[in-house]
Structures are given as structure tokens and as C-alpha cells.
Design an enzyme around this catalytic site. Structure first.
Site, PDB file in Angstrom:
ATOM      1  CE  LYS A  12     -46.559 -22.000  -5.272  1.00 61.16           C
ATOM      2  NZ  LYS A  12     -46.890 -20.839  -4.417  1.00 61.16           N
ATOM      3  CG  ASP A  78     -49.790 -19.576   0.478  1.00 56.33           C
ATOM      4  OD1 ASP A  78     -48.607 -19.299   0.203  1.00 56.33           O
ATOM      5  OD2 ASP A  78     -50.130 -19.992   1.609  1.00 56.33           O
ATOM      6  CB  SER A  79     -49.898 -24.553  -2.835  1.00 57.26           C
ATOM      7  OG  SER A  79     -48.744 -24.031  -3.439  1.00 57.26           O
ATOM      8  CG  PHE A 161     -42.484 -27.629  -7.745  1.00 57.51           C
ATOM      9  CD1 PHE A 161     -42.719 -26.912  -6.579  1.00 57.51           C
ATOM     10  CD2 PHE A 161     -43.554 -27.800  -8.626  1.00 57.51           C
ATOM     11  CE1 PHE A 161     -43.983 -26.385  -6.290  1.00 57.51           C
ATOM     12  CE2 PHE A 161     -44.807 -27.275  -8.346  1.00 57.51           C
ATOM     13  CZ  PHE A 161     -45.026 -26.563  -7.176  1.00 57.51           C
ATOM     14  N   GLY A 162     -40.619 -29.334  -5.324  1.00 50.91           N
ATOM     15  CA  GLY A 162     -40.967 -29.416  -3.900  1.00 50.91           C
ATOM     16  C   GLY A 162     -41.061 -30.850  -3.394  1.00 50.91           C
ATOM     17  CE1 TYR A 163     -41.609 -30.895   2.048  1.00 51.13           C
ATOM     18  CE2 TYR A 163     -43.019 -29.185   1.105  1.00 51.13           C
ATOM     19  CZ  TYR A 163     -42.112 -29.599   2.060  1.00 51.13           C
ATOM     20  OH  TYR A 163     -41.697 -28.724   3.040  1.00 51.13           O
ATOM     21  CG  ASP A 164     -44.483 -32.643  -7.127  1.00 50.33           C
ATOM     22  OD1 ASP A 164     -45.483 -32.605  -6.381  1.00 50.33           O
ATOM     23  OD2 ASP A 164     -44.336 -31.893  -8.111  1.00 50.33           O
ATOM     24  CE  LYS A 184     -47.790 -31.430  -9.056  1.00 54.61           C
ATOM     25  NZ  LYS A 184     -46.683 -30.569  -8.657  1.00 54.61           N
ATOM     26  NE  ARG A 190     -49.711 -24.741  -8.175  1.00 53.76           N
ATOM     27  CZ  ARG A 190     -48.972 -25.572  -7.437  1.00 53.76           C
ATOM     28  NH1 ARG A 190     -48.547 -26.726  -7.931  1.00 53.76           N
ATOM     29  NH2 ARG A 190     -48.651 -25.257  -6.200  1.00 53.76           N
TER      30      ARG A 190
HETATM   31  P1  ITT Z   1     -44.335 -18.250  -4.187  1.00 52.20           P
HETATM   32  O1  ITT Z   1     -44.803 -17.840  -2.814  1.00 52.20           O
HETATM   33  O2  ITT Z   1     -43.363 -17.297  -4.783  1.00 52.20           O
HETATM   34  O3  ITT Z   1     -45.468 -18.583  -5.099  1.00 52.20           O
HETATM   35  P2  ITT Z   1     -43.372 -20.547  -2.742  1.00 52.20           P
HETATM   36  O4  ITT Z   1     -42.685 -21.812  -3.151  1.00 52.20           O
HETATM   37  O5  ITT Z   1     -42.777 -19.783  -1.609  1.00 52.20           O
HETATM   38  O6  ITT Z   1     -43.505 -19.631  -4.044  1.00 52.20           O
HETATM   39  P3  ITT Z   1     -45.697 -21.149  -1.144  1.00 52.20           P
HETATM   40  O7  ITT Z   1     -45.378 -20.192  -0.079  1.00 52.20           O
HETATM   41  O8  ITT Z   1     -47.106 -21.286  -1.617  1.00 52.20           O
HETATM   42  O9  ITT Z   1     -44.872 -20.867  -2.466  1.00 52.20           O
HETATM   43  O10 ITT Z   1     -45.158 -22.562  -0.676  1.00 52.20           O
HETATM   44  C1  ITT Z   1     -45.560 -23.692  -1.325  1.00 52.20           C
HETATM   45  C2  ITT Z   1     -44.629 -24.832  -0.981  1.00 52.20           C
HETATM   46  O11 ITT Z   1     -45.418 -26.014  -0.862  1.00 52.20           O
HETATM   47  C3  ITT Z   1     -43.665 -25.066  -2.129  1.00 52.20           C
HETATM   48  O12 ITT Z   1     -42.455 -24.388  -1.917  1.00 52.20           O
HETATM   49  C4  ITT Z   1     -43.514 -26.563  -2.078  1.00 52.20           C
HETATM   50  O13 ITT Z   1     -42.583 -26.892  -1.106  1.00 52.20           O
HETATM   51  C5  ITT Z   1     -44.862 -27.036  -1.607  1.00 52.20           C
HETATM   52  N1  ITT Z   1     -45.745 -27.315  -2.746  1.00 52.20           N
HETATM   53  C6  ITT Z   1     -46.844 -26.615  -3.164  1.00 52.20           C
HETATM   54  N2  ITT Z   1     -47.373 -27.169  -4.258  1.00 52.20           N
HETATM   55  C7  ITT Z   1     -46.594 -28.215  -4.550  1.00 52.20           C
HETATM   56  C8  ITT Z   1     -46.618 -29.173  -5.572  1.00 52.20           C
HETATM   57  O14 ITT Z   1     -47.519 -29.147  -6.549  1.00 52.20           O
HETATM   58  N3  ITT Z   1     -45.684 -30.113  -5.557  1.00 52.20           N
HETATM   59  C9  ITT Z   1     -44.755 -30.170  -4.600  1.00 52.20           C
HETATM   60  N4  ITT Z   1     -44.649 -29.299  -3.605  1.00 52.20           N
HETATM   61  C10 ITT Z   1     -45.563 -28.323  -3.587  1.00 52.20           C
END
Ligand code: ITT
Length: 205
Positions: A12, A78-79, A161-164, A184, A190
């Protein structure tokens, strides 16, 4: 302006840095100094237990603000990924889908497993991003962004990152994991939330 990012997620942070630079510049606004939570002692632990993006984003923003001077600007994010075939899951629980340790590889593997039986036409999903900006004089503004798309059968690409690696945004033929970060950042949830934030900053000048 110094803006403190209430997040412990390095993916993020990288995107917020690029988005802040690009979107402010595009509007002819002066740059913002975006400061990571790590640079001010680390992101405080927050329960993220409200069950809503709105509630969780406020927990994060307020937790970081509590350790900064009263006049500090704070931005929280929060995402999550909402999958139609899973009734909107993982949604607000995206970071902890496979367990409380928040292992993003395990989250992705669980999503691949859950989605394996779901046919191609029923793999719609969208990302949501809720930003909350707190600032001096009672500034308390939220900005939302959403990005529609569909899920692949298997992860593809190592970017983002994450589910990308599993998510292909509408109109694209490659996953967020395969697309260059700049692409992206033209399409993402975002980026859409940030565009609203940048418009608000612009109107306030
Ligand atoms: P912070 O709370 O510290 O910001 P976090 O990863 O715990 O970090 P969230 O609670 O908002 O944040 O969870 C968001 C999750 O959603 C994140 O861990 C990813 O798995 C997913 N996510 C959100 N935005 C994403 C993106 O742009 N690409 C891929 N996955 C995403």
C-alpha cells in the site's frame, strides 16, 4: 503538507507514494510529504474488528493520530476484494482470509481453492478502497474507490501485492500482478479513491 499513512502494508505504501506524486502533479498541486507509520514508531496494533471498511479505517486513522501532534494529517486505507460467487467474501476480512496471522500467500492460495469450482462466467469480483483523512480543524473526510474485474483460475504475475496475481481489471487482459505498477495506478480502487482525495485537496486551495 506532511501526511502520515496509517498502514503497516508496504505494498500500500508504495502505491500511495506513486499515486500522491502522480495525481497531485496532474492537478498542478504542490507535492505532499507522505510519511510512513514506520517512520514515526510503527503502526499501532488495531483490532480491525468492526466488520466494516468504514469502522476499520477509522480505527487505523485514530490509532496513528493518537501518537502524533494534534495538528498532524493522517490518512488510513481499508481495502479488500469482494467476490460475487462467495457472497462478497473475503471483503473486509481480506487481510485475514486464511487466518489471523495475515499471510498473503496463504490468503491467495485459499481464494484459488475456493474459486476452483466456479465457472468462467461467474468469476466477477471487485476491489474496494476506503480512505479516511483526518486533519487539523476537525478535517474528517472519506473517499472511496472501486475497481471491477474478474478472477483467473491460477495466479499470474509477481507484481503488486495481495490478491493482485488473481485479479484482472475490467477492460484489461492481464492481472494486476502482470500489469506495470503505473497501469494498476490508472485503474485501481486505490487510484480512484486517491483521485477524489486529490480533487478535494485541489478545491481546498
Ligand atoms: P494495513 O491495515 O496496515 O493498512 P492490511 O494489509 O492489513 O494493512 P487491510 O486490512 O485494509 O490492510 O486489508 C487489505 C487486504 O486486501 C490486503 O491485505 C490485501 O490482501 C487485499 N488488498 C487490498 N488492496 C489490494 C490491492 O490493491 N491488491 C491486492 N490486494 C489488495
Amino acid at each position: 503538507m506532511r501526511l502520515h499513512l496509517a498502514s503497516a502494508n508496504p505494498g500500500k505504501l508504495r502505491e500511495h507514494l506513486s499515486l500522491a506524486r502522480a495525481l497531485l502533479e496532474r492537478r498542478g498541486l504542490p507535492p505532499i510529504e507522505l510519511v510512513s507509520a514506520a517512520a514515526v514508531g510503527g503502526m499501532p496494533a488495531v483490532p480491525e474488528d468492526t466488520g466494516t471498511f468504514e469502522g476499520n479505517v477509522r480505527q487505523k486513522a485514530e490509532a496513528l493520530r493518537a501518537r502524533l501532534p494534534a495538528e498532524a494529517w493522517v490518512l488510513a486505507d481499508d481495502s479488500g476484494l469482494c467476490v460475487d460467487a462467495l457472497g462478497g467474501a473475503p471483503g473486509v476480512d481480506s487481510a485475514v482470509y486464511a487466518g489471523p496471522e495475515g499471510d498473503s500467500a496463504a490468503n491467495l492460495a485459499k481464494l484459488v481453492r475456493e474459486m476452483r469450482p466456479v465457472p468462467g462466467g461467474l468469476r466477477a469480483a471487485h476491489f474496494v478502497c476506503l480512505l479516511l483523512l483526518l486533519g487539523p480543524g476537525g478535517v474528517d473526510r472519506s473517499f472511496t474507490g472501486r475497481c471491477e474485474g474478474r478472477l483467473l483460475l491460477e495466479p499470474s504475475g509477481a507484481g503488486g501485492f495481495g490478491y493482485d496475481p488473481l485479479f484482472v481489471p475490467a477492460g484489461a487482459s492481464a492481472s494486476f500482478g502482470e500489469l506495470p505498477e503505473a497501469e494498476k495506478n490508472e485503474l485501481s480502487h486505490r487510484a480512484r479513491a486517491w483521485a477524489k482525495l486529490a480533487d478535494w485537496l485541489s478545491a481546498r486551495r
